[in-house]
Design a protein around this motif. Structure first.
Motif, PDB file in Angstrom:
ATOM      1  N   MET A 169      -0.462  -5.250   8.839  1.00 14.35           N
ATOM      2  CA  MET A 169      -1.101  -4.041   8.314  1.00 14.35           C
ATOM      3  C   MET A 169      -2.621  -4.169   8.332  1.00 14.35           C
ATOM      4  O   MET A 169      -3.342  -3.186   8.537  1.00 14.35           O
ATOM      5  CB  MET A 169      -0.577  -3.752   6.901  1.00 14.35           C
ATOM      6  N   THR A 170      -3.121  -5.396   8.125  1.00 11.35           N
ATOM      7  CA  THR A 170      -4.572  -5.603   8.201  1.00 11.35           C
ATOM      8  C   THR A 170      -5.043  -5.367   9.637  1.00 11.35           C
ATOM      9  O   THR A 170      -6.063  -4.692   9.872  1.00 11.35           O
ATOM     10  CB  THR A 170      -4.948  -7.027   7.729  1.00 11.35           C
ATOM     11  N   ALA A 171      -4.271  -5.873  10.600  1.00 13.95           N
ATOM     12  CA  ALA A 171      -4.625  -5.672  12.008  1.00 13.95           C
ATOM     13  C   ALA A 171      -4.580  -4.180  12.357  1.00 13.95           C
ATOM     14  O   ALA A 171      -5.460  -3.666  13.057  1.00 13.95           O
ATOM     15  CB  ALA A 171      -3.664  -6.459  12.900  1.00 13.95           C
ATOM     16  N   HIS A 172      -3.574  -3.505  11.830  1.00 10.80           N
ATOM     17  CA  HIS A 172      -3.427  -2.067  12.061  1.00 10.80           C
ATOM     18  C   HIS A 172      -4.654  -1.310  11.537  1.00 10.80           C
ATOM     19  O   HIS A 172      -5.222  -0.461  12.234  1.00 10.80           O
ATOM     20  CB  HIS A 172      -2.149  -1.609  11.330  1.00 10.80           C
ATOM     21  N   ILE A 209       0.806  -1.237   0.000  1.00  6.97           N
ATOM     22  CA  ILE A 209       0.000   0.000   0.000  1.00  6.97           C
ATOM     23  C   ILE A 209       0.839   1.289   0.000  1.00  6.97           C
ATOM     24  O   ILE A 209       0.402   2.314  -0.506  1.00  6.97           O
ATOM     25  CB  ILE A 209      -1.025  -0.016   1.170  1.00  6.97           C
ATOM     26  N   PHE A 210       2.066   1.201   0.500  1.00  6.55           N
ATOM     27  CA  PHE A 210       2.923   2.391   0.419  1.00  6.55           C
ATOM     28  C   PHE A 210       3.378   2.660  -1.018  1.00  6.55           C
ATOM     29  O   PHE A 210       3.914   3.718  -1.319  1.00  6.55           O
ATOM     30  CB  PHE A 210       4.134   2.248   1.355  1.00  6.55           C
ATOM     31  N   GLY A 211       3.153   1.692  -1.883  1.00  8.39           N
ATOM     32  CA  GLY A 211       3.521   1.868  -3.293  1.00  8.39           C
ATOM     33  C   GLY A 211       2.347   2.278  -4.158  1.00  8.39           C
ATOM     34  O   GLY A 211       2.475   2.403  -5.374  1.00  8.39           O
ATOM     35  N   SER A 259      12.543   0.450   2.928  1.00  9.33           N
ATOM     36  CA  SER A 259      12.573   1.405   4.040  1.00  9.33           C
ATOM     37  C   SER A 259      11.587   2.553   3.876  1.00  9.33           C
ATOM     38  O   SER A 259      11.474   3.405   4.750  1.00  9.33           O
ATOM     39  CB  SER A 259      13.983   1.952   4.196  1.00  9.33           C
ATOM     40  N   ASN A 260      10.849   2.568   2.727  1.00 11.20           N
ATOM     41  CA  ASN A 260       9.866   3.643   2.539  1.00 11.20           C
ATOM     42  C   ASN A 260       8.473   3.245   3.016  1.00 11.20           C
ATOM     43  O   ASN A 260       7.485   3.814   2.578  1.00 11.20           O
ATOM     44  CB  ASN A 260       9.844   4.062   1.054  1.00 11.20           C
ATOM     45  N   CYS A 261       8.406   2.240   3.888  1.00 10.37           N
ATOM     46  CA  CYS A 261       7.093   1.760   4.330  1.00 10.37           C
ATOM     47  C   CYS A 261       6.831   2.060   5.804  1.00 10.37           C
ATOM     48  O   CYS A 261       6.154   1.277   6.507  1.00 10.37           O
ATOM     49  CB  CYS A 261       6.947   0.266   4.046  1.00 10.37           C
ATOM     50  N   GLY A 262       7.359   3.154   6.275  1.00 12.49           N
ATOM     51  CA  GLY A 262       7.062   3.583   7.632  1.00 12.49           C
ATOM     52  C   GLY A 262       7.419   2.525   8.655  1.00 12.49           C
ATOM     53  O   GLY A 262       8.427   1.824   8.541  1.00 12.49           O
ATOM     54  N   GLU A 263       6.548   2.373   9.630  1.00  9.55           N
ATOM     55  CA  GLU A 263       6.821   1.434  10.719  1.00  9.55           C
ATOM     56  C   GLU A 263       6.821  -0.020  10.275  1.00  9.55           C
ATOM     57  O   GLU A 263       7.189  -0.898  11.032  1.00  9.55           O
ATOM     58  CB  GLU A 263       5.779   1.639  11.827  1.00  9.55           C
ATOM     59  N   PHE A 264       6.378  -0.251   9.024  1.00 16.26           N
ATOM     60  CA  PHE A 264       6.315  -1.639   8.540  1.00 16.26           C
ATOM     61  C   PHE A 264       7.547  -2.040   7.744  1.00 16.26           C
ATOM     62  O   PHE A 264       7.678  -3.191   7.328  1.00 16.26           O
ATOM     63  CB  PHE A 264       5.059  -1.837   7.690  1.00 16.26           C
TER      64      PHE A 264
END
Ligand code: ANZ
Ligand code: ZN
Length: 853
Positions: free
Chosen positions: A422-425, A261-263, A405-410
């Motif tokens: 990420m689904t749980a988040h 999703i960050f992409g 590394s462009n995916c934040g905390e993930f």
């Protein structure tokens, strides 16, 4: 010796079976303690003549049914007619006969053909779906489905076959073509009735695991068709003109790859998506829009008009247009442009996607074409390399890997891990949740043709859609519909049918003129066989529960998705209506191969058909049946070969000659069978073993492996073995041992009766019996008689028993046997100190070591 006159014999026994009701199955309540076996074959469409594929299907079923009866089961073995549908209507148009008359005539002809083949059906249970007594229950089920929200009407795009002039279900479209006539299917918008099969998507899928007696291939096809996808639904907030935002201000997407999703660099919605309509109705586009609202409307219409089939394919030309609106990615707050494009379908997922061009092929093609950004967020490497440097895989990269590394905390998580996390988040923060999607769509039921079950609905200007009350069922097809190639459904033009008072308010109303897909008829027919004449219920619950599930269902593999899926759905729906207590309609499934000639599927259009009637006339029903079972294992294709038919005829001739010719030399039935002691001359001992071995093989092939070809081959071998034995010791010479011949002949006749029942019964009578073979106990074999692969040899030293050797039966090599014997310390002890002169071998029996001092 009497000649083998198949036609006289077959007629006579068929008459006998009819007169003695040999295949009548009593109701479950009357059938006592016996175990039940439901043997079901797919019912034929009454096209006019049976074809050889039918003969194959029904010969397989009959062998099983006859075997199970002889095994002591109470067997249900019915037949009927799938008698509604287009061919009758088309024939009616061409030949100016009424479909009912055409159908009735065809059924009469085909029934006679089936009866000539001697299949063991309980004809008292015969049903035909064109009778109101049958299809009235389709209507009754429809009303029950309606009450339970399993039936509904919806306006939408449907598959339209221009040549059949009717709508088709998704299952009836094969690679964009009509399953029946192969015409290219078009899209139309129509209000249609649907059965909510999707309510059972999960059950239908999970249930496949329990179908251990179904062919893998069919399971795989159903699994594919139902098509479960596990993914995530995410709500993106829409950032656009206030008036244009849908009521809840959100765009929900379904993705199987939330880890990417960050992409996401843009969003795409289907042209039919409500967001698009609301945007166009709102009258204002975002400031960045590249066109005005009327231009956008035209673009969207153009995209929507592209055939859906093309849109479903992977390699279609992708077209789209920017809407001027944006959505906010809840994971990183980014503003993503919302596009409308042809490659997103309204009827899958939510009709909207987040596009991740770096990791999805379709999105990548689209982004390249419209020059949209591509941002990789996944790589193979386990370290996290810089997103803009190092060893990035070629794009689009759609495999599993690790988050960059462009995916934040993930960042750094493995993709599978990331999806769960990420689904749980999303769930915690309230903008998303795990979701399961199915490719399976609801079953479109409506057909715009005459020869089907009228849908029991009345459209009232005041009350709307009104179900026909139960007491007015069946809604009978009017006999006088105009059958020509005129426009619209023929029923629409029958005033007396269409014009009706609303059952609720009494005002003038219109009857529904669509008829039901004929696959409805075949979805539950096996239950109607159980209560064929009951006017009060579709089938009795007691019978339904007693006989369900069907033990073995036999038919063509072409029904793997269509009929067999509907069949399973209906069973569950009936269960939930409280009408049945099982989940699955059938435990066993055998899908037979095609019959081919010169390598091509036999079909009227290719002109390579063989007429079963001609075969029966020339060779007899027994030979015809035997051939279709002998020529190939049931699941394989069967190549028609006239020489093969002749071979089977010759085999039956040999059996006839053997038993008819020798019966008078046999000891009488009352004398029974003797003991196979050591006094039995070797040729007879061998025949005796062969009898037991044949019983073992045929039993296993018929009951466990469903391999009738090898079972028949075993009977052929037994016949040859009888003749070989006779050359060594004739029946007369056999004297007190001649019971071995009686045993062999009787077993042969008894087992042959499941494949070639008439000749077998005739020979059985010749052998001095008066019972019917139809329920005569299937023979058992004696395992102790069977020739095993190993023999125990007696080892003698100078004529005295000193030990035993277990060796392969056919091992006769002196030196090898001597070595094996000498390896035994006890035997060696008797030889030691003496000279071993020579070894005498009686293979499989004795090894004599001759020594001298
Ligand atoms: C983002 C994404 C990134 C996707 C990625 C795939 C790979 P299956 O597996 O067949 O269920 N999709 C969802 N709804 C769609 C629709 N209505 N029309 C066309 N495509 C649709 O496919 C699920 C994927 O198909 C979803 O996951 C979505 O694209 C797309 F690297 O979301 B994906
Ligand atoms: Zn068609």
């Amino acid at each position: 010796m009497a000649e083998y006159n198949h036609s006289e014999i077959e007629k006579r026994w068929q008459k006998h079976w009819r007169e003695t009701a040999a295949f009548r199955t009593p109701p479950a309540g009357e059938s006592g303690e016996a175990e039940r076996f439901y043997c079901l074959e797919m019912l034929p469409y009454p096209s006019g003549r049976i074809h050889i594929g039918h003969v194959r299907n029904y010969s397989i079923g009959d062998a099983v049914a006859r075997n199970r009866r002889m095994r002591g089961y109470e067997v249900m073995h019915p037949i009927g007619w799938d008698a509604l549908g287009l061919p009758a209507e088309n024939a009616a148009i061409e030949q100016q006969t009424h479909p009912a008359e055409w159908t009735r005539k065809n059924i009469d002809a085909m029934r006679a053909q089936l009866q000539r083949l001697g299949f063991s059906y309980d004809w008292d249970r015969e049903i035909a779906s064109y009778q109101p007594e049958y299809y009235g229950w389709n209507q009754w089920f429809f009303l029950r489905f309606l009450e339970n929200d399993l039936a509904y009407r919806k306006d939408g795009p449907v598959n339209w076959c221009p040549s059949c002039a009717t709508v088709l279900a998704n299952e009836q479209v094969e690679e964009g073509r009509c399953w029946r006539c192969d015409s290219e299917v078009e899209e139309r918008r129509l209000a249609q009735w649907f059965y909510r099969i999707t309510r059972y998507a999960e059950e239908l899928l999970d249930g496949l695991d329990g179908l251990t007696e179904w062919p893998e291939r069919v399971i795989a096809m159903q699994r594919n068709w139902i098509g479960r996808s596990r993914g995530t639904e995410i709500a993106f907030a829409i950032d656009g003109p206030e008036e244009a935002a849908p009521s809840d201000g959100q765009l929900r997407i379904f993705t199987t790859r939330v880890d990417t999703i960050f992409g996401a660099t843009f969003m795409v919605v289907a042209p039919e998506h409500p967001f698009v309509r609301e945007l166009l109705d709102g009258g204002e586009l975002g400031a960045d829009a590249s066109m005005d609202i009327e231009e956008l409307r035209a673009e969207v219409e153009r995209l929507a008009a592209m055939p859906r089939r093309a849109r479903r394919g992977e390699d279609i030309d992708k077209h789209g247009v920017f809407t001027g609106s944006y959505a906010i990615n809840p994971f990183n707050g980014e503003r993503l442009p919302i596009w409308v494009a042809n490659f997103v379908l309204m009827d899958y997922g939510t009709g909207a996607i987040m596009a991740v061009p770096a990791h999805d092929e379709r999105d990548h093609t689209f982004a390249t074409k419209y020059d949209l950004p591509v941002r990789p967020v996944i790589s193979l490497a386990t370290e996290d390399p810089e997103p803009d440097g190092g060893d990035l895989p070629d794009l689009p990269f759609s495999e599993e890997g690790h988050l960059l590394s462009n995916c934040g905390e993930f960042s750094g998580l493995g993709t599978a891990d990331a999806r769960a996390t990420m689904t749980a988040h999303a769930k915690t923060l309230g903008f998303g949740h795990g979701a399961i999607d199915y490719k399976l769509k609801d079953w479109g039921l409506s057909r715009q043709r005459y020869w089907g079950t009228p849908i029991p609905i009345i459209h009232c200007p005041a009350c709307g859609v009104v179900p026909v009350p139960d007491e007015d069922l069946p809604v009978v097809l009017p006999a006088d519909a105009p059958l020509d190639r005129g426009q619209g459904s023929p029923l629409e033009r029958v005033e007396s049918f269409v014009n009706v008072d609303c059952p609720r308010c009494g005002v003038a109303a219109r009857r529904e003129t669509d008829t039901m897909d004929t696959f409805v008829d075949s979805s539950w027919y096996y239950l109607r066989y159980l209560s064929p004449n009951d006017a009060t219920v579709p089938f009795s619950k007691i019978e339904g529960d007693a006989w369900s599930p069907v033990d073995l269902y036999i038919g063509g593999v072409e029904h793997a998705v269509l009929h067999l899926l509907y069949f399973r759905f209906f069973c569950r729906a009936l269960r939930d209506l409280g009408l049945l207590s099982v989940d699955e309609p059938t435990r066993g499934l055998l899908t037979q191969g095609m019959v081919t000639k010169d390598g091509a599927k036999m079909s009227k259009s290719k002109g390579n058909t063989v007429d079963p009637d001609e075969m029966v006339e020339r060779y007899g029903a027994d030979t015809t049946r035997l051939f279709v079972l002998f020529a190939a294992p049931p699941v394989r294709d069967l190549e028609w070969d006239e020489r093969g038919v002749e071979g089977c005829a010759r085999f039956l001739g040999r059996v006839w000659k053997l038993i008819e010719g020798e019966a008078s030399s046999l000891p009488p039935v009352e004398a029974g069978f003797g003991d196979a002691g050591p006094s039995l001359p070797e040729p007879l001992a061998q025949l005796h073993r062969k009898v037991h071995e044949t019983v073992r093989r045929v039993t296993r092939d018929v009951e466990e492996r469903l391999q009738f070809n090898t079972a028949i081959a075993a009977l052929m071998e037994l016949t040859n073995a009888c003749n070989t034995a006779r050359q060594a010791v004739s029946i007369v010479e056999a004297g007190e041992h001649s019971w071995v011949y009686r045993l062999a002949f009787e077993r042969l006749a008894v087992m042959l009766s499941v494949f070639a029942p008439h000749i077998a019964q005739e020979l059985w009578t010749t052998l001095g019996h008066s019972e019917d073979l139809t329920r005569y106990p299937w023979p058992e074999y004696d395992p102790s008689v069977l020739q095993s692969d190993e023999a125990t040899m007696i080892v003698q030293v100078d004529g005295r028993l000193r030990g035993r050797l277990v060796v392969p039966t056919d091992l006769a090599d002196e030196q090898r046997l001597t070595e094996m014997a000498m390896a035994d310390p006890v035997i060696r002890a008797h030889v030691e100190g003496r000279q071993l002169r020579r070894s005498i071998v009686v293979p499989g029996k004795i090894l004599n070591l001759v020594t001298s001092p």
